[in-house]
Design a protein around this motif. Structure first.
Motif, mmCIF file in Angstrom:
data_model
loop_
_atom_site.group_PDB
_atom_site.id
_atom_site.type_symbol
_atom_site.label_atom_id
_atom_site.label_comp_id
_atom_site.label_asym_id
_atom_site.label_seq_id
_atom_site.Cartn_x
_atom_site.Cartn_y
_atom_site.Cartn_z
ATOM 1 N N GLY A 111 0.812 -1.216 0.000
ATOM 2 C CA GLY A 111 0.000 0.000 0.000
ATOM 3 C C GLY A 111 0.841 1.259 0.000
ATOM 4 N N VAL A 112 1.933 1.263 0.768
ATOM 5 C CA VAL A 112 2.834 2.420 0.777
ATOM 6 C C VAL A 112 3.407 2.634 -0.621
ATOM 7 N N GLY A 113 3.790 1.551 -1.280
ATOM 8 C CA GLY A 113 4.313 1.671 -2.638
ATOM 9 C C GLY A 113 3.285 2.214 -3.608
ATOM 10 N N VAL A 114 2.043 1.724 -3.499
ATOM 11 C CA VAL A 114 0.977 2.223 -4.367
ATOM 12 C C VAL A 114 0.728 3.706 -4.106
ATOM 13 N N GLY A 115 0.696 4.092 -2.834
ATOM 14 C CA GLY A 115 0.469 5.488 -2.489
ATOM 15 C C GLY A 115 1.584 6.398 -2.959
ATOM 16 N N ALA A 116 2.822 5.898 -2.913
ATOM 17 C CA ALA A 116 3.958 6.698 -3.387
ATOM 18 C C ALA A 116 3.929 6.859 -4.896
ATOM 19 N N LEU A 117 3.415 5.844 -5.595
ATOM 20 C CA LEU A 117 3.385 5.892 -7.049
ATOM 21 C C LEU A 117 2.199 6.686 -7.568
ATOM 22 N N VAL A 118 1.024 6.496 -6.958
ATOM 23 C CA VAL A 118 -0.206 7.180 -7.379
ATOM 24 C C VAL A 118 -0.537 8.239 -6.329
ATOM 25 N N ARG A 119 -0.203 9.474 -6.587
ATOM 26 C CA ARG A 119 -0.362 10.522 -5.586
ATOM 27 C C ARG A 119 -1.820 10.844 -5.276
ATOM 28 N N ASN A 120 -2.668 10.768 -6.289
ATOM 29 C CA ASN A 120 -4.071 11.135 -6.107
ATOM 30 C C ASN A 120 -4.759 10.116 -5.213
ATOM 31 N N GLN A 121 -5.300 10.571 -4.086
ATOM 32 C CA GLN A 121 -5.870 9.655 -3.107
ATOM 33 C C GLN A 121 -7.085 8.916 -3.654
ATOM 34 N N VAL A 122 -7.973 9.638 -4.302
ATOM 35 C CA VAL A 122 -9.169 8.997 -4.850
ATOM 36 C C VAL A 122 -8.787 7.971 -5.910
ATOM 37 N N GLY A 123 -7.874 8.354 -6.802
ATOM 38 C CA GLY A 123 -7.444 7.436 -7.843
ATOM 39 C C GLY A 123 -6.791 6.184 -7.287
ATOM 40 N N ALA A 124 -5.953 6.357 -6.257
ATOM 41 C CA ALA A 124 -5.280 5.215 -5.653
ATOM 42 C C ALA A 124 -6.267 4.271 -4.987
ATOM 43 N N ILE A 125 -7.224 4.832 -4.238
ATOM 44 C CA ILE A 125 -8.195 4.007 -3.528
ATOM 45 C C ILE A 125 -9.104 3.277 -4.508
ATOM 46 N N VAL A 126 -9.575 3.983 -5.523
ATOM 47 C CA VAL A 126 -10.427 3.349 -6.533
ATOM 48 C C VAL A 126 -9.664 2.236 -7.246
ATOM 49 N N GLY A 127 -8.417 2.504 -7.596
ATOM 50 C CA GLY A 127 -7.609 1.482 -8.260
ATOM 51 C C GLY A 127 -7.423 0.250 -7.405
ATOM 52 N N VAL A 128 -7.146 0.443 -6.118
ATOM 53 C CA VAL A 128 -6.970 -0.675 -5.194
ATOM 54 C C VAL A 128 -8.252 -1.492 -5.087
ATOM 55 N N LEU A 129 -9.383 -0.819 -4.931
ATOM 56 C CA LEU A 129 -10.655 -1.519 -4.775
ATOM 57 C C LEU A 129 -11.055 -2.254 -6.051
ATOM 58 N N VAL A 130 -10.856 -1.623 -7.203
ATOM 59 C CA VAL A 130 -11.218 -2.271 -8.465
ATOM 60 C C VAL A 130 -10.389 -3.533 -8.669
ATOM 61 N N PHE A 131 -9.091 -3.454 -8.387
ATOM 62 C CA PHE A 131 -8.231 -4.623 -8.611
ATOM 63 C C PHE A 131 -8.531 -5.733 -7.610
ATOM 64 N N THR A 132 -8.615 -5.379 -6.320
ATOM 65 C CA THR A 132 -8.756 -6.414 -5.290
ATOM 66 C C THR A 132 -10.162 -6.991 -5.210
ATOM 67 N N GLN A 133 -11.174 -6.173 -5.511
ATOM 68 C CA GLN A 133 -12.552 -6.639 -5.360
ATOM 69 C C GLN A 133 -13.201 -7.073 -6.671
ATOM 70 N N PHE A 134 -12.563 -6.796 -7.806
ATOM 71 C CA PHE A 134 -13.163 -7.169 -9.082
ATOM 72 C C PHE A 134 -12.191 -7.916 -10.005
ATOM 73 N N LEU A 135 -11.103 -7.254 -10.393
ATOM 74 C CA LEU A 135 -10.237 -7.834 -11.418
ATOM 75 C C LEU A 135 -9.600 -9.154 -10.984
#
Length: 274
Positions: free
Chosen positions: A171-195
């Motif tokens: 998560g720290v790595g994802v947050g460091a790479l994707v600065r936008n909080q909304v974009g990072a959270i949406v990306g995490v949820l889409v990947f972990t809960q759907f893809l």
């Protein structure tokens, strides 16, 4: 500012607000409720209490499967916690004074990783207690073994804590790479809960796909822990695949964390912040 001082500052930053214990409560309630429901259904199904028409689950390995609810269902929590550790600072511009006080940005990132390990252990302990307590209660209530007297069960708990730590680091790595909080959270949820769930479900019916999906982060986490409610049984007509060894699953998950952290440092962390 030295690395030790930066780490103390990061620790104070994480525990000086109510966010950490609010997230801990949400994690406990979510995992506890899920584990209670699964504990009732699986224990009843294992003893035939659901009726003769309901499928009967084997009791062997049932305790470990139920205990693993904290990681197989709740791994998104440490992942989001690690992401929020970084993106919240970008969103609220608190990194600006931090970088002014500590120009060596690498030290700031190392400090965050150190605190991430602490948070992973803390939330991992909360998750383990939340999943084990109701699961063990239903197992004992239906006359099934809780497996507390075996070394394998306690080793399972240890691997669950390791999984939580690794997920926070990812998560720290994802947050460091994707600065936008909304974009990072949406990306995490889409990947972990759907893809990933869709890909792993499809792999149950396509032989060659399992050679790829077992290296996905969620599958690697399940392999590290050694049990999962999602792999407790193989649907009729599905194909079973050999999971990674527990140590290989840990290395794969650690690899994801390392890749995201390095990419975040190279392409985002060193950029200007407003």
């Amino acid at each position: 500012m030295t690395l030790a001082a930066t780490t103390r500052s990061e620790t104070t930053k994480q525990f000086s607000t109510s966010a950490w214990w609010v997230l801990a409560i949400v994690l406990f309630v979510y995992i506890g409720f899920t584990a209670a429901v699964l504990g009732f259904v699986f224990s009843a199904a294992s003893t035939g209490a659901l009726g003769s028409e309901a499928p009967q689950l084997p009791s062997e390995g049932l305790a470990e499967t139920l205990y693993s609810t904290a990681t197989s269902v709740g791994y998104v929590f440490p992942l989001l916690i690690g992401t929020l550790m970084v993106t919240a600072e970008f969103r609220h511009s608190t990194l600006t004074p931090t970088f002014l006080a500590t120009p060596r940005r690498g030290n700031v990132l190392w400090a965050k990783l150190a605190v991430a390990v602490l948070l992973g252990l803390l939330y991992g302990l909360v998750g383990v207690i939340a999943s084990v307590a109701p699961s063990a209660a239903f197992l004992a209530g239906y006359g099934l073994s809780t497996e507390f007297d075996t070394v394998e069960t306690w080793a399972l708990f240890g691997r669950m804590l390791i999984a939580y730590v690794l997920w926070v680091l990812v998560g720290v790595g994802v947050g460091a790479l994707v600065r936008n909080q909304v974009g990072a959270i949406v990306g995490v949820l889409v990947f972990t809960q759907f893809l990933e769930p869709v890909a792993r479900a499809a792999a149950s019916f396509v032989d060659w796909l399992t050679e790829f999906t077992k290296y996905l982060p969620g599958a690697a986490s399940d392999a590290l822990v050694g049990a999962s409610v999602f792999t407790a049984g193989v649907p009729q007509g599905a194909t079973a695949s050999d999971p990674l060894e527990w140590w290989a699953g840990g290395l794969v998950l650690l690899g994801y964390a390392a890749v995201f952290i390095v990419l975040g440092y190279l392409f985002s962390w060193r950029r200007d912040v407003s």
